[in-house]
Design an enzyme around this catalytic site. Structure first.
Site, PDB file in Angstrom:
ATOM      1  CE  LYS A  22      -1.636   1.671   3.974  1.00  0.00           C
ATOM      2  NZ  LYS A  22      -1.328   3.099   4.213  1.00  0.00           N
ATOM      3  CG  ASN A  23       2.514   2.737   3.488  1.00  0.00           C
ATOM      4  OD1 ASN A  23       1.352   3.103   3.346  1.00  0.00           O
ATOM      5  ND2 ASN A  23       3.038   2.466   4.678  1.00  0.00           N
ATOM      6  CB  CYS A 117      -5.296  17.570  15.488  1.00  0.00           C
ATOM      7  SG  CYS A 117      -4.902  16.029  16.234  1.00  0.00           S
ATOM      8  NE  ARG A 122       1.629  10.243  10.380  1.00  0.00           N
ATOM      9  CZ  ARG A 122       1.122   9.157   9.784  1.00  0.00           C
ATOM     10  NH1 ARG A 122      -0.032   8.674  10.141  1.00  0.00           N
ATOM     11  NH2 ARG A 122       1.808   8.548   8.830  1.00  0.00           N
ATOM     12  CG  ASP A 305       3.109   1.262   9.594  1.00  0.00           C
ATOM     13  OD1 ASP A 305       2.974   2.157  10.451  1.00  0.00           O
ATOM     14  OD2 ASP A 305       3.072   1.484   8.371  1.00  0.00           O
ATOM     15  NE  ARG A 397      -6.239   4.744   6.208  1.00  0.00           N
ATOM     16  CZ  ARG A 397      -5.231   5.108   7.001  1.00  0.00           C
ATOM     17  NH1 ARG A 397      -5.450   5.313   8.279  1.00  0.00           N
ATOM     18  NH2 ARG A 397      -4.023   5.292   6.538  1.00  0.00           N
TER      19      ARG A 397
HETATM   20  C1  UD1 Z   1       4.973   6.453   6.480  1.00  0.00           C
HETATM   21  C2  UD1 Z   1       3.962   5.363   6.315  1.00  0.00           C
HETATM   22  C3  UD1 Z   1       3.414   4.941   7.660  1.00  0.00           C
HETATM   23  C4  UD1 Z   1       4.571   4.566   8.583  1.00  0.00           C
HETATM   24  C5  UD1 Z   1       5.620   5.650   8.631  1.00  0.00           C
HETATM   25  C6  UD1 Z   1       6.865   5.243   9.397  1.00  0.00           C
HETATM   26  C7  UD1 Z   1       3.054   5.876   4.156  1.00  0.00           C
HETATM   27  C8  UD1 Z   1       1.889   6.355   3.380  1.00  0.00           C
HETATM   28  N1  UD1 Z   1       2.902   5.875   5.481  1.00  0.00           N
HETATM   29  O1  UD1 Z   1       4.306   7.578   7.059  1.00  0.00           O
HETATM   30  O2  UD1 Z   1       2.552   3.839   7.456  1.00  0.00           O
HETATM   31  O3  UD1 Z   1       4.058   4.376   9.884  1.00  0.00           O
HETATM   32  O4  UD1 Z   1       6.033   6.004   7.309  1.00  0.00           O
HETATM   33  O5  UD1 Z   1       7.423   4.110   8.830  1.00  0.00           O
HETATM   34  O6  UD1 Z   1       4.053   5.464   3.610  1.00  0.00           O
HETATM   35  N2  UD1 Z   1       8.378  13.823  10.574  1.00  0.00           N
HETATM   36  C9  UD1 Z   1       8.711  15.141  10.811  1.00  0.00           C
HETATM   37  N3  UD1 Z   1       8.668  16.028   9.783  1.00  0.00           N
HETATM   38  C10 UD1 Z   1       8.300  15.658   8.520  1.00  0.00           C
HETATM   39  C11 UD1 Z   1       7.963  14.315   8.279  1.00  0.00           C
HETATM   40  C12 UD1 Z   1       8.018  13.421   9.329  1.00  0.00           C
HETATM   41  O7  UD1 Z   1       9.049  15.513  11.941  1.00  0.00           O
HETATM   42  O8  UD1 Z   1       8.283  16.512   7.626  1.00  0.00           O
HETATM   43  C13 UD1 Z   1       8.452  12.838  11.669  1.00  0.00           C
HETATM   44  C14 UD1 Z   1       7.106  12.214  11.993  1.00  0.00           C
HETATM   45  O9  UD1 Z   1       6.377  13.001  12.908  1.00  0.00           O
HETATM   46  C15 UD1 Z   1       7.517  10.875  12.572  1.00  0.00           C
HETATM   47  C16 UD1 Z   1       8.786  10.531  11.778  1.00  0.00           C
HETATM   48  O10 UD1 Z   1       9.246  11.750  11.225  1.00  0.00           O
HETATM   49  O11 UD1 Z   1       7.876  11.026  13.929  1.00  0.00           O
HETATM   50  C17 UD1 Z   1       8.568   9.519  10.677  1.00  0.00           C
HETATM   51  O12 UD1 Z   1       7.501   9.923   9.860  1.00  0.00           O
HETATM   52  P1  UD1 Z   1       7.420   9.545   8.319  1.00  0.00           P
HETATM   53  O13 UD1 Z   1       8.439   8.507   7.995  1.00  0.00           O
HETATM   54  O14 UD1 Z   1       7.421  10.790   7.515  1.00  0.00           O
HETATM   55  O15 UD1 Z   1       5.989   8.904   8.229  1.00  0.00           O
HETATM   56  P2  UD1 Z   1       4.985   9.012   7.028  1.00  0.00           P
HETATM   57  O16 UD1 Z   1       5.742   9.150   5.741  1.00  0.00           O
HETATM   58  O17 UD1 Z   1       3.921  10.009   7.331  1.00  0.00           O
END
Ligand code: UD1
Length: 430
Positions: A22-23, A117, A122, A305, A397
């Protein structure tokens, strides 16, 4: 409301085939609109999140043709706006990939984001930092992120946190930037590599995906491709955990065992049998698993995850286990629900201390999110008596035919919509 009703106690036995990731799919679908030529994508999971992304693409004028349940043809030539509608976007966070894809192709994007929020917990600051470094100007207007650039120019970007989303998003924009982009401290998840491979098959020049540094030489345009998505690491891990928790014997097919090493290693530590094949893993549960410690980390560490599913397994393991969540602050929301099934878990900040019990009691619980929802289902399959899980839209989802796949392994589970359905199930299974 749709619910799962289940009666626990059956060990899961048999073969299950894992669908596309999915991701990876969410990044790949966004990438597909970056050329005017047709792009065919296979092994696309038919789950809510990917369907919302397809709707968002249609919403901006792209053509989406379903070839079959798991293949689509996308034509980005007809896109007529860079403004992505609020309604579709609000429903999935990964719609932010349309920011990178539209910015790369049209040098402009306006994408509405989920409520404050969500942004707060995130953030997308690293995505925006990357776009700015490439020459984009970002601003938030009316709850949407607008990014514009006269020209995108390659740059050297160092991410402050390892982010899957930021890595993929910056990569999407940078493939059509002028010159060379170097992104350091990037995420190494299999789906980052898959999106890079897909972009390369469209003519992009990306090197280093899967390592800490990604190097991109910008190209003028991308062309059409046919691409087959990798298997879903988390769906596979969930079935591995379900096999262990129900003391079953499951052959999890169509996987890349390398992507599952962190999960296999923990199951082995806990005393389960894990046998690796070229594209399958067999997991054999044991009468009582052993306790262990788990800390979620970016790949190749233990995936966040899989944290709730792992906690369910540890809640039934002998002794005291510790789970540390180091990626997301608020990922223990399922603990209260699991406690209602008899689990003994104390959460202190980002650490859960789990005292193993012998068996869960069936209960009526709610899925707080996608992975936690799947974890509660696994718990229900190992519980005595009946368990009802509410709010399974979350689970849908990211899991395709979750109930049907579990049924094929011998689980007593069914999707129902009301109390009558629950009673009918109870009468049927006795
Ligand atoms: C993706 C996955 C999600 C998984 C996560 C971590 C998808 C669609 N979703 O989410 O299922 O749980 O990776 O493996 O692929 N952060 C920041 N600033 C940013 C971006 C992220 O501080 O601009 C922080 C986040 O708050 C979190 C960490 O970085 O603590 C990791 O987040 P991230 O890897 O970006 O998660 P997603 O890409 O949203």
């Amino acid at each position: 409301m749709i619910q799962y009703i289940m009666k626990g106690g059956n060990p899961l036995v048999g073969d299950v085939s894992i669908g596309g990731a999915k991701n990876a799919a969410l990044g790949i679908l966004a990438a597909a609109i970056m050329t005017d030529e047709p792009v065919t994508i296979g092994n696309l999971p038919n789950v809510r999140d990917t369907n919302v992304m397809l709707d968002a693409i249609k919403g901006i004028g792209g053509i989406v043709e379903r070839i079959n349940e798991h293949s689509v043809r996308i034509i980005g030539r007809t896109i007529n706006t860079v403004s992505v509608q609020y309604e579709s976007i609000r429903r999935i966070r990964a719609s932010y990939y349309l920011l990178g894809a539209l910015l790369g192709k049209y040098k402009e994007a306006l994408v509405a984001l989920p409520g404050g929020c969500n942004i707060g917990t995130r953030p997308i600051d690293q995505h925006l930092k990357g776009f700015t470094a490439l020459g984009g100007v970002n601003h938030i207007e009316k709850g949407a992120v607008a990014v514009r650039a006269n020209k995108l120019r390659g740059n050297h970007i160092f991410l402050d946190v390892i982010s899957v989303g930021a890595t993929i998003n910056i990569m999407l924009a940078a493939v059509l930037a002028e010159g060379r982009t170097i992104i350091e401290n990037v995420a190494k998840e299999p789906h980052v590599v898959d999106v890079a491979n897909m972009l390369n098959s469209m003519g992009a020049n990306i090197k280093g995906a899967g390592t800490d540094v990604i190097r991109i030489n910008g190209v003028e345009r991308l062309h059409g491709t046919e691409y087959f998505i990798i298997p879903d690491q988390i769906e596979a891990g969930t079935f591995m955990m379900a096999a262990a928790v129900t003391k079953g014997d499951v052959m999890v097919r169509n996987v890349i065992p390398k992507h599952l090493e962190a999960i296999s290693a923990k199951l082995l530590e806990m005393g389960c049998e894990v046998v690796e094949f070229d594209d399958a893993l067999r997991v054999v549960g044991k009468p009582r698993m052993r306790h262990t410690q788990v800390k979620t980390l970016p790949y190749p560490g233990f995936p966040t995850d899989m944290q709730p599913q792992m906690a369910v397994a540890l809640a039934l393991a002998e002794g005291t286990s510790i789970v540390t969540e180091s990626i997301f602050e608020n990922r223990f929301k399922y603990v209260d629900e699991l406690s209602r099934m008899g689990a003994s878990i104390k959460v202190e900040g980002n650490v859960a201390v789990i005292d193993g019990i012998r068996c869960f009691n069936g209960a009526h619980v709610s899925a707080p999110d996608l992975r936690a929802g799947a974890a509660l289902v696994i718990a229900g399959l190992a519980a005595d008596d009946y368990t009802v899980v509410d709010d399974i839209e979350y689970i849908q989802r990211g899991y395709e035919n979750f109930d049907l796949k579990l049924q094929s392994l011998g689980a007593m589970i069914e999707q129902v919509t009301d109390e009558r359905g629950v009673q009918k199930f109870k009468l049927r299974v006795g």
